[in-house]
Design an enzyme around this catalytic site. Structure first.
Site, PDB file in Angstrom:
ATOM      1  N   HIS A  66       0.827  -1.097   0.084  1.00 12.30           N
ATOM      2  CA  HIS A  66      -0.045  -0.045   0.020  1.00 12.30           C
ATOM      3  C   HIS A  66       0.820   1.239   0.007  1.00 12.30           C
ATOM      4  O   HIS A  66       2.066   1.218  -0.079  1.00 12.30           O
ATOM      5  CB  HIS A  66      -0.969  -0.117   1.404  1.00 12.30           C
ATOM      6  CG  HIS A  66      -0.624   0.638   2.466  1.00 12.30           C
ATOM      7  ND1 HIS A  66      -1.170   1.418   3.568  1.00 12.30           N
ATOM      8  CD2 HIS A  66       0.745   0.429   3.058  1.00 12.30           C
ATOM      9  CE1 HIS A  66      -0.182   1.677   4.500  1.00 12.30           C
ATOM     10  NE2 HIS A  66       0.917   0.979   4.206  1.00 12.30           N
ATOM     11  N   CYS A  76       5.714   6.629   4.268  1.00  9.08           N
ATOM     12  CA  CYS A  76       4.470   6.026   4.133  1.00  9.08           C
ATOM     13  C   CYS A  76       4.010   6.255   2.396  1.00  9.08           C
ATOM     14  O   CYS A  76       3.168   5.518   2.192  1.00  9.08           O
ATOM     15  CB  CYS A  76       3.409   5.995   4.918  1.00  9.08           C
ATOM     16  SG  CYS A  76       4.125   5.238   6.435  1.00  9.08           S
ATOM     17  N   ASP A 116      -4.977 -10.579   0.526  1.00 11.12           N
ATOM     18  CA  ASP A 116      -3.746 -11.046   0.670  1.00 11.12           C
ATOM     19  C   ASP A 116      -2.824 -11.252  -0.718  1.00 11.12           C
ATOM     20  O   ASP A 116      -3.488 -11.420  -1.687  1.00 11.12           O
ATOM     21  CB  ASP A 116      -3.922 -12.582   1.082  1.00 11.12           C
ATOM     22  CG  ASP A 116      -2.603 -13.289   1.551  1.00 11.12           C
ATOM     23  OD1 ASP A 116      -1.895 -12.566   2.151  1.00 11.12           O
ATOM     24  OD2 ASP A 116      -2.525 -14.493   1.092  1.00 11.12           O
ATOM     25  N   HIS A 117      -1.491 -10.747  -0.590  1.00  9.38           N
ATOM     26  CA  HIS A 117      -0.650 -10.634  -1.605  1.00  9.38           C
ATOM     27  C   HIS A 117      -1.177  -9.603  -2.874  1.00  9.38           C
ATOM     28  O   HIS A 117      -1.025  -9.811  -4.001  1.00  9.38           O
ATOM     29  CB  HIS A 117      -0.444 -11.902  -2.374  1.00  9.38           C
ATOM     30  CG  HIS A 117       0.555 -12.464  -1.519  1.00  9.38           C
ATOM     31  ND1 HIS A 117       0.322 -13.468  -0.188  1.00  9.38           N
ATOM     32  CD2 HIS A 117       2.048 -12.868  -1.808  1.00  9.38           C
ATOM     33  CE1 HIS A 117       1.245 -13.766   0.381  1.00  9.38           C
ATOM     34  NE2 HIS A 117       2.440 -13.621  -0.480  1.00  9.38           N
ATOM     35  N   GLU A 164      -0.808  -3.298  12.154  1.00 13.42           N
ATOM     36  CA  GLU A 164      -0.064  -3.141  10.882  1.00 13.42           C
ATOM     37  C   GLU A 164       1.478  -3.381  11.141  1.00 13.42           C
ATOM     38  O   GLU A 164       2.208  -3.933  10.270  1.00 13.42           O
ATOM     39  CB  GLU A 164      -0.289  -1.575  10.616  1.00 13.42           C
ATOM     40  CG  GLU A 164       0.327  -1.368   9.148  1.00 13.42           C
ATOM     41  CD  GLU A 164       0.463   0.164   8.858  1.00 13.42           C
ATOM     42  OE1 GLU A 164      -0.177   0.402   8.065  1.00 13.42           O
ATOM     43  OE2 GLU A 164       1.084   0.987   9.620  1.00 13.42           O
TER      44      GLU A 164
END
Lengths: 137, 137, 137, 137, 137, 137
Positions: free
Chosen positions: E14, E33, E79-80, E126
């Site tokens: 992300h 980030c 996921d992934h 996280e």
């Protein structure tokens, strides 16, 4: 040479005892771990293999394949089972973490070899306070 | 008001089943957790009490006393035991984590009251992937 | 040959310093770890022994006995203590994790030998970010 | 000889693929890890060095210095980065954990030598279920 | 009323940014980030439901069913993956842990209701140093 | 309303005692925690704040800012210190985990308010077996 480790888990019941001893003698030697009504653990299994990095693929062995083999050959046969009575490759032993690790080694080793790498270590964590490592016969 | 939590641990065997159902029906409803030959877990128990800080002593309750009570009333009765068959205060229930947490609450609550504080939460961790919290009836 | 590891814990105060240096010099070399008013840690000690599996008993050494020896010879002497001033077997050293691990080895090794197995490794975890392993002289 | 380990962490994106293969072929070989839009991990890096204990200072190497070197040479270059496209010392490889560990070794080794000790092991934990260890060429 | 929590995991890429700002402005506000080349995490998702214990079955809800729903509706979709570009139920938001938790709530809540219990909390971890909890609108 | 938690750590020495009592009386009441030569811990501090998600930025509060405030106001004043003798905002109390959590709350709360959100909980973990949570006066 590089080392790759995969964790798999299983939850199982067991007891420590020698069948030719009575409960009193087993209790004396093995303590509460000999409870004839069983107790159990969340076991963590770490399987370490070693080998050269495949230059085309970047890994020693495909982790997905490794995980499938460990589950098919070991943890699916142990998970939610009674280790003393229900697992063919664990018969005839005192159900200690030591013997469990050795038998898992014997169960996995031929399959790891077929992947083109070598089994290096079987680590079995029984509780947060004790674990066993076996590097082969 | 402040909250103090103490962890104690126990390793035990259990199974999920209704005695009036046959194994097939139990398997259908409870899955592999109904294995008639038992399985087991390393349980983590977190007991949270709440109260005012004692101004003379600086704590809600003496942690050593709290730990002794939890061990005497709960974890020493559960550790290395079969939860379905060997524990008086767990009789007559389906041996789920939910029921386990509720019965531990009932078992501990009068003793916590005598310490001059209040039981706030019983948290039982069965595996790294699931746990139950009970805050009282 | 198989490896068995037992964890024990102790919480203690310490500081890094050379007594012949003044505080300024100690601060320059050892940083905040030299604070003359002490600081402390939750230490995790992992003791690994190696040996053959006893064929009659299924284990290298009785875990309960191993734990008792580690507590009696090491952790009960360190727990809730000042490592620099209160522990006989830690005198005369800079109180680093390295020296702590070596002295724990020296303290434990003769007792492990009497159990019929060999001390393999002393691992001392000081924080989640650093630890030391010692495999013998 | 004693072994000292320092942990540092980095969070990064990556994918497994061979640029000369199309997405379909990469998916077939590397599975979901080949997602062309990237995925990522919280990586844990454990750097183990070995050496003699400096008799004057009590340690193998100053942990603060060791941490600074690992951060300056490795983790600050990897943290919050795309491992496939943004890191000079990772170019030209399949971005597997194995290759990552080997390149971190190559990146760190000359700097560790200058500290007067030896690099012993690079351990990279990618998830709670898999990690790689590299002990040198 | 009792609370049951299930953990599931996903590894994803992300970045934090507002598309109408340039990279410099995003960097100023969101720091590293906002890296345009992405970074990623091993996310831990804890889903807590509450309800009465079913007296016939001993649980609030079947854990196996709960896990299947979380995986089918949430983690298999994350996921992934790249959370910013590939997940339908995450479109149109800044990809913060806060917004991620809220959208997972919205995604799961109708399915939890159909199980006969109530969604209580979505917790998204996280990194080992930060997490978010959302208890509903 | 959403809850965001940040972890920071500090390692410190302390003892439990009342200065007007002699060592014998302190030992009787506080046990080994009253050791006059100090002991210590690796403390984990979890600071939870609550607030609305800022619609422009996607978060309750900037995590980097939150971390900086916790370190500047709390953990840098506690890390590698003697909690009983060296910390201005901890003076005049019995150095229990309860009192530590309350004083950290008082120390942090005005600074959290200035960030536009609310302090919700101070959680202090002293060991793996005990922790304290404070939700305000």
């Amino acid at each position: 040479m590089i080392y790759l480790t995969r964790r798999e888990r299983f939850n199982a019941a067991h007891r420590l005892y020698r069948p030719e001893w009575d409960d009193e003698k087993n209790l004396e030697v093995f303590g509460k771990c000999s409870n004839p009504n069983w107790h159990g653990h969340n076991y963590n299994l770490f399987v370490t293999v070693k080998g050269e990095v495949n230059p085309e693929l970047g890994f020693v062995v495909n982790l997905k394949t490794l995980g499938e083999i460990i589950r098919a050959e070991v943890t699916e046969k142990l998970d939610h089972k009674n280790l003393n009575t229900e697992v063919d490759f664990l018969s005839g032993i005192i159900m200690s973490t030591e013997n469990l690790a050795i038998r898992i080694w014997d169960q996995l080793e031929p399959h790891i070899k077929q992947l083109g790498c070598e089994l290096h270590c079987i680590k079995v964590i029984e509780t947060e306070n004790n674990f066993v490592e076996f590097y082969g016969h």
